[in-house]
Write a protein that holds these residues in place. Structure first.
Motif: not given
Lengths: 503, 152
Positions: A142-144, A456-458, A466-469, B35-41
């Motif tokens: 997904s990240s790709d 895909n980001l989600s 939950g890490s953006w790494s 607190s989620a990494a990706l929220t609706a905002r």
């Protein structure tokens, strides 16, 4: 693979598919011939009809409309020097001088033959490249995909031309914003609905395409003083086409040019954002450079090489642009973005799994490209004088009819009158932006990719807890994002460097 | 400061992006979602920042462009057609498909200069009836032609 090809062939040569293939080619040619209307409008106008068909047949018809519209655009470029779309501008350089010297029929035949061969060679390359890329892309995460979509968006803006990149980027952002209207896919929260229940499901893709292309185009024509002269000129030119025969010597002259330009076009078409326009100019320029001195001077004055090269290249690039669409599910141009939207509306998700799960659709589209090119050559070319008769319809009738078919097309899909009001609003805004010279294709691409980017980001964040790494730890993702950054910042960096060196 | 195409477009976009940004603040998140990494905002905020920065630059950057070529444009015709489409959307259900479409097309032809009543009526009627028949018989899409027959 062969089973898939046979299944695709079975679908593509069914009576229904052939019928809609021919209808699509004819409708596309007609719409493409109308000055100002291009492939995007043509496909948009056909989506409501295609949506009532089986997915494979509907997609075959839309692909046929696409080729037909490119062919129709070439016709108006050659006959009256009025290219409906940028990809046929290079065609007019030599096509129009040929037509003016009384060889319009021959010019159209050369263009049709070069397009046909370009499409054929490119479809052959697609046959080889698509399965390879589809297999390769199975290892993509997904990240790709997220990174590839960012690259796609940035590339379309980067290829918008000097000075227009920022405007294209901003229109992309506007498209991305429109994609966020409706219920958030991750958390199920309504966003930007302004209290309207009708917006809970978001904005319909068809509505946006129709409003920004078909409606905006017709409204712009209404806004400008009535001028039927271009279409009358085109119609008159088609009444005195002359012979369409090509001599053996001319055919020999064309052959290597068409071969080279087709391959070039295909590879340019693979690149996101590049597409048919760049392919046609590159092919024209490179053929001019490598032509023998005696023939080089005839470029721009009715050269057969100069006409064949862009025609072969733009059709080959149109086919090439299907590779990222079919294998990765990522459109590289505004037109393929519309096709992607139509596929998703069908419930068909293009990508590597399409090749595995629905090979009959995947191969039917590829086989239909060959058939579509044959139809254009054997059916459309002889029919041009007859299609031309339809051009005699005065604009006072034609424009309300385009509006009518656009509005009812959207209504027939949703049966919601609110959509018509929303369409009117978007069309008014689109007319304003078109008057100000802002491009619309990046907006559509941003809208189509917006939802997919968020999805895909989600998913990538879920995989990485939950890490953006993943943005910097996964080499493929980081590599693609680096290319995207280079594409976005490259032109500005070069300009800045030149300015500093100039001082 | 001249009013070039880019500058006017930049200003329009700036207003749209600012409105979007304001609306983004009204997206309601549950405490658990905040607190989620990706929220609706997350993405709406990102798009707002990118959009505002770009639009500001478009408005402020030096330009030698001319303004939009609006001379000779028939704004009243554009306005009337937008109104016509909007009214068509409102009457499509109450009047039925055939009646409302014939009226829409006839009015459109008339607005663009067709003054022969018989011609505009015949063309509007033929196009609508053929299209309606094609939808009903060919594609299986059923639409009430007149008000008396139903509400869709």
């Amino acid at each position: 693979m062969w089973e898939g090809i046979l299944a695709g062939l079975g679908t593509a040569v069914s009576l229904q598919a052939l019928l809609f293939l021919c209808a699509g080619c004819l409708a596309g040619t007609f719409i493409g011939m109308l000055p100002g209307l291009g492939p995007m409008t043509a496909i948009a106008l056909m989506i409501p009809i295609a949506s009532t068909l089986e997915p494979a047949v509907g997609i075959i018809m839309m692909a046929a409309v696409y080729y037909g519209a490119i062919f129709g655009g070439s016709t108006s470029s050659i006959l009256i020097n009025a290219p409906g779309v940028a990809s046929t501008v290079a065609t007019s350089f030599d096509g129009f001088p040929l037509a003016r010297s009384g060889q319009a029929g021959k010019a159209l035949a050369i263009a049709a033959l070069a397009s046909f061969t370009g499409g054929l060679i490119s479809a052959g390359c697609l046959l080889l490249a698509a399965p390879l890329l589809a297999t390769l892309s199975l290892s993509f995460q997904s990240s790709d995909y997220f990174a590839l979509m960012v690259l796609g968006l940035v590339s379309v803006a980067a290829f918008a031309g000097s000075g227009a990149m920022l405007k294209a980027l901003l229109m992309t952002v506007l498209g991305l914003m429109l994609a966020t209207v409706g219920t958030d896919p991750g958390q199920g929260i309504p966003r930007f609905t302004l209290g309207q229940v009708d917006l809970i499901d978001g904005i319909s893709f068809l509505l946006l395409v129709m409003a920004t292309f078909a409606l905006a185009e017709a409204l712009l024509a209404i806004l400008r003083p009535a001028d039927d002269s271009l279409r009358q000129q085109e119609q008159q030119a088609m009444q005195r086409l002359g012979s369409i025969a090509i001599s053996a010597q001319e055919a020999r002259q064309m052959t290597p040019v068409v071969g080279r330009s087709s391959l070039l076009g295909f590879f340019i078409g693979l690149l996101p954002g590049a597409g048919a326009t760049i392919a046609s100019f590159l092919a024209y320029g490179s053929e001019q450079r490598i032509a023998p001195k005696t023939q080089r001077d005839s470029f721009g004055k009715g050269s057969i090489r100069g006409l064949a090269a862009p025609e072969a290249a733009n059709n080959a690039a149109a086919t090439g642009s299907f590779v990222p669409l079919l294998t990765l599910g990522i459109p590289g141009s505004g037109t393929t973005a519309i096709l992607l939207g139509a596929l998703i509306a069908y419930g068909v998700q293009p990508g590597p799994l399409l090749y595995i799960d629905a090979p009959e659709i995947f191969w039917a589209v590829i086989v239909s490209m060959w058939l579509g090119n044959v139809v254009l050559l054997v059916l459309n070319l002889p029919l041009i004088p007859y299609i031309a008769k339809v051009l005699a319809v005065p604009s006072r009738y034609l424009l309300p009819l385009i509006l009518f078919f656009s509005v009812t097309g959207v209504y027939l899909v949703s049966f919601n009158p609110f959509d018509i009001q929303l369409m009117v609003l978007f069309a008014a805004v689109a007319v304003l932006f078109r008057l100000l010279d802002f491009p619309m294709a990046p907006l559509i691409l941003g809208f189509i990719l917006g939802g997919m980017i968020e999805e895909n980001l989600s998913r990538a964040l879920l995989i990485y807890d939950g890490s953006w790494s993943f943005l910097w730890q996964r080499p493929l993702t980081m590599g693609i994002l680096t290319v995207a950054a280079a594409v976005a910042l490259g032109p500005s960096a070069v300009t800045l460097y030149k300015r500093l060196m100039g001082r | 400061m001249s009013w070039s195409n880019d500058r006017i477009g930049g200003l329009v976009l700036l207003c749209l992006f600012a409105f979007y940004g304001l609306q983004a603040q009204h997206i309601e998140l549950l405490p658990i979602q905040q607190s989620a990494a990706l929220t609706a905002r997350t993405l709406p905020y990102t798009f707002t920042v990118l959009g505002l920065l770009g639009a500001f630059w478009l408005v402020l950057k030096p330009t030698h462009q001319n303004g939009p070529a609006v001379h000779g444009l028939r704004w009243w015709r554009l306005g009337l057609f937008l109104l016509l489409m909007s009214v068509y959307g409102l009457v499509l259900r109450p009047l039925g498909f055939v009646l409302s479409s014939v009226l829409f097309l006839a009015a459109g032809f008339w607005l663009l200069g067709e003054r022969r009543l018989w011609a505009l009526t015949v063309v509007a009627l033929v196009v609508t009836l053929v299209f309606w028949a094609l939808l009903n018989l060919g594609l299986g899409v059923h639409l009430a032609p007149l008000p008396v027959f139903g509400s869709r």
